[in-house]
Enzyme design. Structure first.
Site, PDB file in Angstrom:
ATOM      1  CD  GLU A 174      -3.252  -1.060   0.686  1.00  0.00           C
ATOM      2  OE1 GLU A 174      -3.799   0.028   0.797  1.00  0.00           O
ATOM      3  OE2 GLU A 174      -3.799  -2.041   0.121  1.00  0.00           O
ATOM      4  CG  HIS A 248      -2.925   2.535   4.973  1.00  0.00           C
ATOM      5  ND1 HIS A 248      -3.798   3.344   4.278  1.00  0.00           N
ATOM      6  CD2 HIS A 248      -2.741   1.443   4.207  1.00  0.00           C
ATOM      7  CE1 HIS A 248      -4.132   2.761   3.137  1.00  0.00           C
ATOM      8  NE2 HIS A 248      -3.513   1.594   3.075  1.00  0.00           N
ATOM      9  CB  CYS A 368      -4.347   9.854   3.386  1.00  0.00           C
ATOM     10  SG  CYS A 368      -4.627   8.984   4.895  1.00  0.00           S
TER      11      CYS A 368
HETATM   12  O1  SUG Z   1      -7.747   2.851   0.960  1.00  0.00           O
HETATM   13  N1  SUG Z   1     -10.510   5.006   1.385  1.00  0.00           N
HETATM   14  C1  SUG Z   1      -9.061   4.829   1.304  1.00  0.00           C
HETATM   15  C2  SUG Z   1      -8.376   5.779   2.263  1.00  0.00           C
HETATM   16  C3  SUG Z   1      -6.880   5.740   2.099  1.00  0.00           C
HETATM   17  C4  SUG Z   1      -6.200   6.562   3.143  1.00  0.00           C
HETATM   18  N2  SUG Z   1      -4.808   6.522   2.941  1.00  0.00           N
HETATM   19  C5  SUG Z   1      -3.873   6.446   3.889  1.00  0.00           C
HETATM   20  N3  SUG Z   1      -4.168   6.153   5.141  1.00  0.00           N
HETATM   21  N4  SUG Z   1      -2.670   6.600   3.542  1.00  0.00           N
HETATM   22  C6  SUG Z   1      -8.657   3.381   1.610  1.00  0.00           C
HETATM   23  O2  SUG Z   1      -9.229   2.799   2.543  1.00  0.00           O
HETATM   24  C7  SUG Z   1     -12.796   4.728   0.647  1.00  0.00           C
HETATM   25  C8  SUG Z   1     -13.565   4.724  -0.647  1.00  0.00           C
HETATM   26  C9  SUG Z   1     -15.034   4.583  -0.457  1.00  0.00           C
HETATM   27  O3  SUG Z   1     -15.493   3.975   0.525  1.00  0.00           O
HETATM   28  O4  SUG Z   1     -15.803   5.109  -1.310  1.00  0.00           O
HETATM   29  C10 SUG Z   1     -11.303   4.517   0.465  1.00  0.00           C
HETATM   30  O5  SUG Z   1     -10.889   3.936  -0.513  1.00  0.00           O
END
Ligand code: SUG
Length: 442
Positions: A174, A248, A368
């Site tokens: 990731e 994460h 993020c």
């Molecule tokens: O991968 N949310 C992302 C958020 C990523 C956050 N990134 C870091 N922590 N670096 C994920 O979970 C939600 C999309 C939705 O539910 O429509 C989403 O993909």
């Protein structure tokens, strides 16, 4: 040679919506199916970039991936015109259509793992686009992410792009969200801390939510980027933290330069971290800011996204915390931050709260939204100049968002093929402003 860390924020895409796609990400589940505002979201992200720019922190912009992803929809058997494909997919599987519309590439901390030239063996900046295999809607990002990164960091004399790791759970990756680089100064080799949730030999694993990063993926990236083994630590995330919504490592830990800020419940074996840092402490120390449960509970850490703050160094050389607005309204967290900035035993002495609600409601805070790329002046020269943030870029992007981005998206609007022409106008304009028209050609 001296280098600077540039934060490349993902421009929030015009199809941003809340589809509840990310199992284990509590905000994504909580806000599922509410109406979203791509326009508000993109403007909020743009204001964060402007704040950092005003603080004197180098800022870049990464273009959003074009959505919906028709390649994936065609690969899954939908055919005909774009309008036909949307109608068939909407009638067959709404979650699939929402996945292909997801603007999840905005969270560029997951776009790739990056190694600065000073840490690599061939003196180039290395990138591996993350395979993101743990969640379907994110697993379709890597091919377009690689193209996007090459459009921004194209010159092979300075930049080396590795293929994403094989799309198999053994290599679940990731990106930079699970990688922290610390360093004593802007010249010398730094140290890398990779945090993983699972390994082939793991003794302990989360039981409720998926571990999204594997040890083997971290090791493969460290190898191909040419990181020095004695400057690299692989650390297991606490499985209990994953089960409480820490999907994460950057939800529970953030570092910058000489500071590592983390919760006591972040790691399975914190002693390994302490020992590694001690080995690399030279004349100047690293500052470990360890937050105890009594100061901030894990639950409050996750709901406020305290550790998804950015730590940056402003023009005056001071460490500044860029925290989500949720931290200001959480009593325990707000009290903790006030103590932190008053306490002279750590270098953080300022906080700015930013409103990123649209991204936050999908589990994406300030950290993020940015991919950190440490660059020398020559490497900055070799970077697509249209992707560097300045006042003019801000005004151009703001006008584009205000004119072309949807005010509101709901499931009903995603099902309606008339949305496509509005999105096309937005992507064409973004392509021009960021000098990456080729990403949106067809
Ligand atoms: O991968 N949310 C992302 C958020 C990523 C956050 N990134 C870091 N922590 N670096 C994920 O979970 C939600 C999309 C939705 O539910 O429509 C989403 O993909």
């Amino acid at each position: 040679m001296e280098s600077v860390e540039v934060n490349f924020d993902g421009l929030i895409g015009p199809s941003h919506n809340f589809a509840g796609l990310a199992f284990g990400n509590l905000a994504s589940t909580r806000f599922a199916h509410r109406p979203s505002s791509p326009k508000q979201g993109a403007l909020q992200g743009l204001e964060k970039m402007k704040l950092l720019h005003q603080l004197g922190v180098p800022q870049g912009i990464l273009p959003p991936l074009r959505r919906p992803d028709f390649n994936t929809l065609k690969q899954l058997g939908f055919s005909g015109t774009h309008k036909d494909i949307i109608e068939q997919a909407a009638a067959t599987d709404m979650a699939l259509l929402a996945s292909c519309y997801s603007a999840s590439s905005m969270w560029t901390a997951n776009a790739a793992t990056v190694t600065p030239s000073v840490d690599s063996q061939d003196n180039r900046v290395h990138f591996t686009a993350a395979n993101l295999i743990s969640q379907f809607h994110r697993s379709i990002e890597p091919p377009a992410t690689t193209k996007m990164l090459k459009a921004v960091f194209g010159d092979p004399r300075y930049f080396c792009h590795h293929p994403s790791l094989p799309a198999h759970p053994d290599w679940a990756d990731e990106g930079a969200a699970n990688h922290t680089r610390l360093c004593h100064n802007n010249r010398d080799k730094g140290i890398s801390i990779f945090v993983y949730g699972k390994a082939k030999q793991s003794k302990v694993m989360p039981t409720t939510f998926p571990a999204r990063q594997s040890l083997e993926a971290c090791q493969a990236i460290a190898r191909s980027h040419g990181l020095a083994p004695n400057h690299t630590l692989f650390l297991q995330q606490a499985p209990e933290a994953i089960d409480q919504g820490v999907f994460h490592n950057d939800v529970i830990c953030v570092g910058h330069q000489q500071v590592l800020f983390y919760h006591q419940d972040a790691f399975y074996d914190e002693a390994e971290l302490v020992e590694f840092i001690a080995q690399h402490t030279q004349t100047q120390p690293y500052h470990l800011i360890r937050v105890e449960t009594g100061q901030v509970s894990l639950k409050n850490a996750v709901s406020s996204y305290l550790f998804n703050s950015q730590i940056v160094i402003n023009q005056a050389g001071e460490y500044v915390l860029i925290a989500p607005h949720n931290c200001a309204i959480n009593e325990q967290v707000n009290h903790y931050i006030n103590q932190l900035i008053k306490d002279a035993s750590n270098p953080i002495n300022q906080v700015h709260f930013v409103n990123l609600d649209q991204s936050m409601n999908n589990g994406g805070g300030p950290a993020c939204l940015r991919l950190r790329v440490r660059l020398t002046p020559e490497e900055i020269q070799a970077t697509n100049p249209n992707c560097m943030f300045n006042e003019d870029k801000y005004l151009e992007l703001k006008a584009c968002i205000e004119q072309y981005y949807p005010d509101e998206l709901t499931e009903a609007k995603l099902k309606d093929p008339r949305l496509l022409s509005q999105l096309d106008l937005a992507y064409t304009q973004i392509g021009k402003i960021l000098g990456v028209a080729e990403l949106y050609d067809h």
